[in-house]
Design a protein around this motif. Structure first.
Motif, PDB file in Angstrom:
ATOM      1  N   MET A  63      -8.424   3.583   5.858  1.00 40.31           N
ATOM      2  CA  MET A  63      -9.253   3.623   4.498  1.00 40.31           C
ATOM      3  C   MET A  63      -8.477   3.443   3.138  1.00 40.31           C
ATOM      4  O   MET A  63      -7.372   4.213   3.113  1.00 40.31           O
ATOM      5  CB  MET A  63     -10.125   4.832   4.467  1.00 40.31           C
ATOM      6  N   GLY A  64      -8.730   2.709   2.422  1.00 37.41           N
ATOM      7  CA  GLY A  64      -8.280   2.504   0.952  1.00 37.41           C
ATOM      8  C   GLY A  64      -6.969   1.522   1.189  1.00 37.41           C
ATOM      9  O   GLY A  64      -6.104   1.664   0.121  1.00 37.41           O
ATOM     10  N   SER A  65      -6.628   0.771   2.187  1.00 35.26           N
ATOM     11  CA  SER A  65      -5.325   0.262   2.237  1.00 35.26           C
ATOM     12  C   SER A  65      -5.610  -1.234   1.954  1.00 35.26           C
ATOM     13  O   SER A  65      -4.448  -2.040   1.733  1.00 35.26           O
ATOM     14  CB  SER A  65      -4.761  -0.021   3.590  1.00 35.26           C
ATOM     15  N   MET A  66      -6.845  -1.623   1.621  1.00 33.63           N
ATOM     16  CA  MET A  66      -7.099  -3.065   1.236  1.00 33.63           C
ATOM     17  C   MET A  66      -6.697  -3.282  -0.122  1.00 33.63           C
ATOM     18  O   MET A  66      -7.137  -2.637  -1.050  1.00 33.63           O
ATOM     19  CB  MET A  66      -8.438  -3.536   1.504  1.00 33.63           C
ATOM     20  N   ILE A  67      -5.729  -4.400  -0.426  1.00 34.97           N
ATOM     21  CA  ILE A  67      -5.421  -4.549  -1.925  1.00 34.97           C
ATOM     22  C   ILE A  67      -5.989  -5.982  -1.933  1.00 34.97           C
ATOM     23  O   ILE A  67      -6.216  -6.468  -3.334  1.00 34.97           O
ATOM     24  CB  ILE A  67      -3.896  -4.787  -1.770  1.00 34.97           C
ATOM     25  N   ALA A  68      -6.337  -6.925  -1.388  1.00 34.09           N
ATOM     26  CA  ALA A  68      -6.687  -8.279  -1.413  1.00 34.09           C
ATOM     27  C   ALA A  68      -7.422  -8.781  -0.272  1.00 34.09           C
ATOM     28  O   ALA A  68      -6.693  -8.264   0.693  1.00 34.09           O
ATOM     29  CB  ALA A  68      -6.062  -9.113  -2.418  1.00 34.09           C
ATOM     30  N   TYR A  69      -8.117  -9.890  -0.382  1.00 35.50           N
ATOM     31  CA  TYR A  69      -8.458 -10.908   0.731  1.00 35.50           C
ATOM     32  C   TYR A  69      -9.071 -12.126   0.250  1.00 35.50           C
ATOM     33  O   TYR A  69      -9.391 -12.327  -0.793  1.00 35.50           O
ATOM     34  CB  TYR A  69      -9.513  -9.972   1.429  1.00 35.50           C
ATOM     35  N   ARG A  70      -8.923 -13.150   1.214  1.00 37.32           N
ATOM     36  CA  ARG A  70      -9.552 -14.471   0.972  1.00 37.32           C
ATOM     37  C   ARG A  70     -10.398 -14.585   2.010  1.00 37.32           C
ATOM     38  O   ARG A  70     -10.077 -14.521   3.312  1.00 37.32           O
ATOM     39  CB  ARG A  70      -8.290 -15.261   0.528  1.00 37.32           C
TER      40      ARG A  70
END
Length: 270
Positions: free
Chosen positions: A84-91
């Motif tokens: 949890m909380g580790s996402m910094i970006a996505y496409r």
């Protein structure tokens, strides 16, 4: 500034005020354009160079890729579990769902409630490129091929949907270690990603070569090993005359243990 006359070959130094201007060659009177003034290092630090140097590099290495030592790319086409909380970006098209209280059954929910462990998970579903990081920590990718590994809950970054996992509680010494002692055991076939402060060190454990570690520096160990909690509490320790290492984890058997050059303090419910 230096200009070179292409007609007569004269090379001459002129004041900086002539940079970018056209002047007469003093030797052959030909028109010569003085080059623009170049700032030292400008080409190396231009915006174009920055973009080129830091742009995402497609490596086609599979589901999990290391964009850098501190950043993980997941080429998602389905579902993975992430810290949890580790996402910094996505496409792409993705949906993120916080782990439900009974997502993994009543048994695991009760273990989490009792242990107070911090391995809270987020389900990432969809298709595209997902980028994860955890406070700048170094990331290691491990492919399990039927093996099992136990990982400190705080150091588990991501794992594939097909990996079987369970929370294992170690004998807790109440009040001595913030957050207690717990770990997540993962087993099966698939990719997992763990994090460490700086480069990890893996120590081999043998039946006649036990390893003793600091719990706050211990990251992971063989799934078949069960650490024994050692305490060294004495009157001298409380007076500040002891070693300062009041709680240790002893590993004995046949396997390995992974440590990091950093003592991480785990807070209750963090």
């Amino acid at each position: 500034m230096i200009f070179n006359c292409k007609q007569c070959g004269l090379s001459k130094e002129v004041p900086d005020r002539y940079a970018g201007k056209t002047v007469k060659c003093p030797q052959c009177k030909a028109s010569v354009k003085v080059p623009e003034k170049v700032v030292a290092g400008a080409s190396r630090y231009s915006l174009a160079e920055f973009i080129n140097k830091t742009s995402q590099q497609k490596k086609d290495e599979g589901l999990f890729e290391l964009e850098s030592n501190n950043m993980l790319e997941i080429n998602l086409d389905g579902m993975v579990w992430t810290k949890m909380g580790s996402m910094i970006a996505y496409r792409g098209q993705m949906k993120f769902t916080r782990e439900g209280m009974l997502e993994h059954g009543v048994g695991k929910f009760l273990k989490k409630a009792v242990s107070g462990e911090g391995a809270n998970l987020t389900k990432a579903e969809g298709r595209g490129a997902l980028y994860l990081a955890d406070k700048g920590k170094k990331i290691s990718i491990i492919h399990l091929d039927g093996e099992s590994i136990s990982v400190n809950g705080n150091d588990l970054l991501a794992f594939e949907e097909g990996i079987k996992w369970d929370i294992k509680m170690i004998k807790k010494v109440a009040g001595m270690l913030a957050g207690g002692l717990f770990n997540v055991t993962l087993q099966g076939k698939g990719m997992i990603a763990i994090t460490t402060h700086h480069d990890p060190l893996t120590l081999k454990v043998g039946h006649n070569l036990p390893i003793v570690t600091d719990p706050n520096a211990t990251v992971a160990w063989s799934g078949n090993l069960t650490p024994e909690i050692k305490t060294d509490i004495s009157f001298k320790t409380f007076l500040g005359r002891g070693s300062g290492e009041s709680i240790q984890m002893k590993f004995d058997g046949d396997g390995f243990v992974v440590v990091q050059p950093y003592e991480e303090v785990y807070l209750q419910g963090a």
